[in-house]
Write a protein that holds these residues in place. Structure first.
Motif, mmCIF file in Angstrom:
data_model
loop_
_atom_site.group_PDB
_atom_site.id
_atom_site.type_symbol
_atom_site.label_atom_id
_atom_site.label_comp_id
_atom_site.label_asym_id
_atom_site.label_seq_id
_atom_site.Cartn_x
_atom_site.Cartn_y
_atom_site.Cartn_z
ATOM 1 N N MET A 172 14.147 52.551 42.856
ATOM 2 C CA MET A 172 15.243 52.381 41.895
ATOM 3 C C MET A 172 16.625 52.811 42.406
ATOM 4 S SD MET A 172 13.620 51.222 39.033
ATOM 5 C CE MET A 172 14.503 51.614 37.538
ATOM 6 N N CYS B 180 19.584 48.050 28.375
ATOM 7 C CA CYS B 180 19.463 48.310 29.813
ATOM 8 C C CYS B 180 20.828 48.102 30.483
ATOM 9 C CB CYS B 180 18.378 47.437 30.449
ATOM 10 S SG CYS B 180 17.918 47.965 32.132
ATOM 11 N N ASN B 181 20.826 47.761 31.748
ATOM 12 C CA ASN B 181 22.077 47.426 32.432
ATOM 13 C C ASN B 181 21.887 46.086 33.116
ATOM 14 O OD1 ASN B 181 23.443 47.418 35.404
ATOM 15 N ND2 ASN B 181 24.845 48.187 33.853
ATOM 16 N N ALA B 182 22.543 45.076 32.577
ATOM 17 C CA ALA B 182 22.558 43.747 33.201
ATOM 18 C C ALA B 182 24.010 43.472 33.572
ATOM 19 C CB ALA B 182 21.987 42.701 32.255
ATOM 20 N N GLN C 221 19.407 53.480 31.914
ATOM 21 C CA GLN C 221 20.342 52.543 32.559
ATOM 22 C C GLN C 221 21.546 52.271 31.650
ATOM 23 O OE1 GLN C 221 17.018 52.109 32.441
ATOM 24 N NE2 GLN C 221 16.228 50.980 34.186
ATOM 25 N N ALA D 65 17.431 42.417 38.347
ATOM 26 C CA ALA D 65 16.789 41.310 39.065
ATOM 27 C C ALA D 65 17.655 40.684 40.170
ATOM 28 C CB ALA D 65 16.326 40.256 38.052
ATOM 29 N N PRO D 66 18.906 40.257 39.881
ATOM 30 C CA PRO D 66 19.656 39.615 40.966
ATOM 31 C C PRO D 66 19.996 40.581 42.098
ATOM 32 C CG PRO D 66 20.527 38.979 38.820
ATOM 33 C CD PRO D 66 19.584 40.125 38.572
ATOM 34 N N PHE E 189 8.791 46.569 31.291
ATOM 35 C CA PHE E 189 9.389 45.321 30.801
ATOM 36 C C PHE E 189 8.584 44.842 29.602
ATOM 37 C CE2 PHE E 189 10.372 45.540 35.330
ATOM 38 C CZ PHE E 189 11.747 45.460 35.264
ATOM 39 N N ALA F 47 17.850 39.164 32.096
ATOM 40 C CA ALA F 47 16.432 38.808 32.202
ATOM 41 C C ALA F 47 15.937 39.079 33.610
ATOM 42 C CB ALA F 47 16.221 37.332 31.874
ATOM 43 N N ASP F 48 14.691 39.485 33.693
ATOM 44 C CA ASP F 48 14.035 39.642 34.995
ATOM 45 C C ASP F 48 13.320 38.371 35.410
ATOM 46 O OD1 ASP F 48 14.425 42.567 34.175
ATOM 47 O OD2 ASP F 48 13.868 42.582 36.295
ATOM 48 N N ALA G 215 23.646 45.531 38.407
ATOM 49 C CA ALA G 215 22.327 44.885 38.441
ATOM 50 C C ALA G 215 22.357 43.559 39.185
ATOM 51 C CB ALA G 215 21.835 44.671 37.012
ATOM 52 N N THR G 216 23.532 43.222 39.725
ATOM 53 C CA THR G 216 23.731 41.901 40.342
ATOM 54 C C THR G 216 24.558 42.085 41.631
ATOM 55 O OG1 THR G 216 25.803 41.550 39.140
ATOM 56 C CG2 THR G 216 23.791 40.812 38.049
HETATM 57 O O1 MRU Z 1 14.033 48.396 35.738
HETATM 58 P P1 MRU Z 1 15.369 47.739 35.972
HETATM 59 O O2 MRU Z 1 16.511 48.662 35.791
HETATM 60 O O3 MRU Z 1 15.374 46.970 37.269
HETATM 61 O O4 MRU Z 1 15.473 46.649 34.819
HETATM 62 C C1 MRU Z 1 16.592 45.808 34.799
HETATM 63 C C2 MRU Z 1 16.632 44.891 33.651
HETATM 64 O O5 MRU Z 1 15.708 44.810 32.854
HETATM 65 C C3 MRU Z 1 17.807 43.959 33.577
HETATM 66 O O6 MRU Z 1 18.132 43.693 32.253
HETATM 67 C C4 MRU Z 1 17.449 42.631 34.265
HETATM 68 O O7 MRU Z 1 16.983 42.867 35.572
HETATM 69 C C5 MRU Z 1 18.606 41.719 34.317
HETATM 70 S S1 MRU Z 1 19.831 42.266 35.457
HETATM 71 C C6 MRU Z 1 21.101 41.174 35.471
#
Ligand code: MRU
Length: 352
Positions: free
Chosen positions: A55, A163-165, A202, A60-61, A320, A242-243, A169-170
């Motif tokens: 972590m 969470c953090n999107a 997050q 996801a991205p 998730f 979304a993952d 996260a990208t």
């Molecule tokens: O466990 P994490 O922090 O990787 O989970 C992240 C999420 O669930 C995000 O909402 C998802 O990956 C979308 S990120 C643009």
């Protein structure tokens, strides 16, 4: 890198969780934000594997981009070996196991392998260009998601996210938080409500930090407050990332997303999912087939390293959940806004 930071600053964002400098991949350590801003170097594909599993980088991205650079590092490590390509392909297999739910990991590794398999010479150069392209395409996709999503929102909005999107996260700008950034750029009055998101927090640590970096108004709430915030009119729309999104539109995202979606429907509030097309997985028919990661129960037993549950209690830690497609008002992608029926809309959005 210069061009990606240029694209981001033009779009009004300062936050980016990764750097590629002189053949070393650096990650902003998301386990210790916001107290400390520490950049961890990854010099091998194994460093990348542990950074994803533990972590340092998440979302996801961002996981996909990181895996792509892990593949560049694997190619460098294999340089001069007689089995260089075997080494590279087995590194791909290994990296895919770092976390199971985010489809972007598999997608990025497959794309790197295809690029290298196609190239006859200059493998390292081609791999590096491909990883940089994956990163830049992600940033550009997020800015477009932000523009399209921002237009969907009313003049004044209380926007709940889970969470953090975001940028963290990208590759930068973010998906769900890209929509908040896009709406602000369009002149909307946006207050983001951030679910704190137990157990990794997050929302509390990362969403609040990155929005403040870019001067966007953010209010933190405990996860359990989202229903009341909707019912009393403070939250008027929801946007999450979304993952993985299955072929039928079922959405895998951070545990608790499903609860928020059901509450949104109950309160007649739109529930938007923002994701690049690299998160659409047409090979997985529905949410039932998406693997759900279970992490160490200690993460639930403890808060900030201090044990809160008594010895002897068990803990469930699925990280998730699946939101069935019928709760999703729209999926905001860089290729357009997808609405039900999702199966044909998703099939059309995914490149051949
Ligand atoms: O466990 P994490 O922090 O990787 O989970 C992240 C999420 O669930 C995000 O909402 C998802 O990956 C979308 S990120 C643009």
């Amino acid at each position: 890198m210069a061009s990606i930071s240029g694209i981001l600053s033009k779009a009004g964002s300062k936050v980016c969780p990764m750097k590629w400098e002189s053949g070393v991949y650096y990650l902003l350590d998301q386990r210790v934000l916001p107290e400390s801003e520490i950049w961890l170097p990854c010099k091998t594909h194994k460093d990348v594997f542990y950074a994803i599993r533990d972590m340092v980088v998440r979302g996801a991205p961002a996981i996909g981009i990181t895996a792509a650079f892990g593949m560049v590092l694997a190619l460098k490590e294999g340089h001069g070996r007689h089995d260089m390509l075997d080494y590279f392909f087995s590194a791909g297999k290994y990296l895919k196991q770092a976390r199971p739910t985010a489809v972007n990991l598999r997608w990025a590794v497959d794309r790197m392998q295809a690029a290298v398999a196609r190239a006859g010479t200059n493998l390292l150069e081609i791999a590096e260009q491909e990883a940089l392209a994956i990163w830049e395409e992600d940033v550009r996709a997020n800015i477009e998601i932000g523009r399209l999503g921002g237009e969907l929102l009313p003049e004044t909005v209380g926007l709940l996210t889970h969470c953090n999107a975001g940028a963290l996260a990208t590759g930068g700008y973010g998906t769900a938080l890209g929509v908040a950034r896009g709406a602000v750029s369009l002149g909307r009055r946006v207050t983001v409500y951030a679910d704190e998101t137990r157990p990794w927090l997050q929302g509390a640590r990362l969403t609040c930090w990155e929005l403040l970096q870019d001067g966007i108004s953010v209010v933190l709430n405990v996860d359990n407050a989202s229903g009341l915030l909707m019912r009393t009119g403070r939250v008027t729309a929801v946007v999450v990332g979304a993952d993985r999104i299955a072929a039928n539109g079922d959405v895998a995202n951070k545990i608790g997303t499903y609860n928020v979606a059901v509450l949104a429907k109950e309160n007649s509030i739109p529930f938007y999912v923002a994701a690049p097309v690299s998160t659409l997985d047409v090979t997985t028919p529905s949410g039932k087939e998406i693997p759900i990661e279970e992490r160490n129960p200690e993460e639930v037993m403890e808060i900030a390293g201090r044990r809160v549950a008594p010895e002897g209690a068990g803990a469930a830690n699925p990280v998730f959940d699946i939101t069935p497609w019928r709760y999703v008002t729209a999926i905001i992608t860089e290729k357009g806004i997808l609405t039900p029926p999702y199966e044909p809309a998703i099939a059309k959005a995914v490149p051949e």
